[in-house]
Design a protein around this motif. Structure first.
Motif, PDB file in Angstrom:
ATOM      1  N   ASP A 122      17.647  22.378  26.696  1.00 50.69           N
ATOM      2  CA  ASP A 122      19.142  22.538  26.399  1.00 50.69           C
ATOM      3  C   ASP A 122      19.831  23.332  27.305  1.00 50.69           C
ATOM      4  OD1 ASP A 122      21.796  21.791  25.453  1.00 50.69           O
ATOM      5  OD2 ASP A 122      21.342  23.197  23.372  1.00 50.69           O
ATOM      6  N   GLN A 126      22.560  22.135  30.271  1.00 51.75           N
ATOM      7  CA  GLN A 126      23.793  22.582  30.489  1.00 51.75           C
ATOM      8  C   GLN A 126      24.180  23.539  32.030  1.00 51.75           C
ATOM      9  OE1 GLN A 126      26.125  22.302  28.182  1.00 51.75           O
ATOM     10  NE2 GLN A 126      24.706  21.500  26.670  1.00 51.75           N
ATOM     11  N   GLN A 129      24.535  20.366  34.441  1.00 53.00           N
ATOM     12  CA  GLN A 129      25.676  19.757  34.146  1.00 53.00           C
ATOM     13  C   GLN A 129      27.027  20.527  34.740  1.00 53.00           C
ATOM     14  OE1 GLN A 129      25.046  16.846  33.597  1.00 53.00           O
ATOM     15  NE2 GLN A 129      26.247  16.261  31.712  1.00 53.00           N
ATOM     16  N   ASN A 130      26.620  21.891  34.692  1.00 52.05           N
ATOM     17  CA  ASN A 130      27.535  22.878  35.304  1.00 52.05           C
ATOM     18  C   ASN A 130      27.684  22.721  37.029  1.00 52.05           C
ATOM     19  OD1 ASN A 130      29.142  25.430  33.825  1.00 52.05           O
ATOM     20  ND2 ASN A 130      27.387  24.614  32.594  1.00 52.05           N
ATOM     21  N   PHE A 151      26.181  31.527  28.642  1.00 51.57           N
ATOM     22  CA  PHE A 151      26.478  30.489  27.700  1.00 51.57           C
ATOM     23  C   PHE A 151      26.724  30.971  26.160  1.00 51.57           C
ATOM     24  CE2 PHE A 151      23.637  28.902  31.132  1.00 51.57           C
ATOM     25  CZ  PHE A 151      24.356  27.560  31.519  1.00 51.57           C
TER      26      PHE A 151
END
Length: 237
Positions: A122, A126, A129-130, A151
Motif C-alpha cells: 500500500d 501510494q 501513484q504520487n 502519508f
C-alpha cells in the motif's frame, strides 16, 4: 494517410514495442541479480487510470516481488516504461525512476495474491501513484538526492504513526546491495528506496529540512540499517 506515413507510423509502433519489452526485461534481469523474482507481477484487474487515477507512461501499472534471504523487496515496475503516446517526449524512459521498499516482514513471503493487502505494498502503491501524477519528480531527486514524503490513513505498524495519524517516509537512502541507477534502452533511471520513519525522526526532518534528511540518511548508513524498513526498531532520534 499516405503509404509513406503509414509505413513510418508502423515502424515507430514496432520500435516503441521493442523498447518497452526490453525495458521490462532489463528491470527483471536486474532484480534477479538481487534475489528471486516471482514469475508473475502484481497488477490490477481494472487499470485505475481508466477511473480517474494518474496515467503511467505506457499504461502498465505493475509491481514485482523480490525475495532475498532475510528480507523481501517490493518494487514498482512501469514508471520507467518509455512513453507510448506520440504527444509525450520521445526517447525517454517515462518518469525516469522506480521505487522500492525492502522489509523484514515475513508475511511478505506469502501467496502473491495476498501481497496487495499488505501495508508495504500500500505504501509503495501510494508513492508510485504520487510519482505518476507529479510533472517531474525526477528533477527533485536530481537536485536533492534525499527527499521525504508524508502519508495518512495507511495501516503501517503503529510505532511508525504519530499522534495525528501521519506517516513519514525517507526517500533515496543509499543501499549497499541495490544500485542507485539502472541502464535502460533510452537512458539510465534512478532506483529509489523508501524507508519508514518513526514519529520523532519525522519531526526531526520537518524541523531540519534538507540538512536533516541528509543527516538522518547518514545515520541510517552508520547504523547499518541503511534503506531497509525493519518492522521492529528503536528510533535513531
Amino acid at each position: 494517410m499516405s503509404l509513406f506515413l503509414k509505413w513510418k507510423q508502423k515502424k515507430q509502433e514496432k520500435e516503441a514495442e521493442r523498447v518497452l519489452e526490453e525495458s521490462i526485461s532489463k528491470r527483471k534481469d536486474y532484480w534477479n541479480t538481487i534475489g528471486h523474482v516471482d514469475g508473475d507481477v502484481l497488477t490490477h484487474l481494472l487499470n485505475p487510470m481508466f477511473f480517474g487515477g494518474p496515467a503511467w507512461p505506457s499504461g502498465r501499472q505493475t509491481f514485482i516481488r523480490v525475495q532475498k534471504t532475510e528480507t523481501v523487496i517490493l518494487a514498482s515496475d512501469g514508471l520507467s516504461d518509455p512513453f507510448q503516446s506520440p504527444e509525450e517526449k520521445s526517447r525517454k524512459q517515462g518518469k525516469g525512476l522506480e521505487f522500492y521498499i525492502e522489509c523484514d516482514d515475513e508475511s511478505l513471503r506469502g501467496p502473491l495474491s495476498d501481497i496487495q493487502d499488505h501495508w508495504a505494498f500500500d505504501l509503495l502503491y501510494q508513492m508510485s501513484q504520487n510519482a505518476a501524477a507529479h510533472p517531474n519528480m525526477l528533477e527533485l531527486f536530481m537536485k536533492h538526492d534525499i527527499l521525504s514524503i508524508e502519508f495518512t490513513d495507511l495501516d503501517v505498524p503503529s510505532h511508525f504513526v504519530n499522534e495525528n495519524g501521519e506517516i513519514g517516509v525517507l526517500l533515496g537512502v543509499q543501499s549497499p546491495s541495490v544500485s542507485a541507477s539502472l541502464s535502460l534502452p533510452y537512458e539510465s533511471i534512478k532506483l529509489i528506496s523508501m524507508k519508514l520513519l518513526t514519529p520523532s525522526e519525522l519531526e526531526y526532518v520537518r524541523e531540519q529540512g534538507a540538512q536533516g534528511r541528509r543527516q538522518l540518511a547518514e545515520t541510517f548508513q552508520l547504523s547499518k540499517s541503511y534503506h531497509i524498513t525493519l518492522t521492529k526498531r528503536e528510533s535513531l532520534i
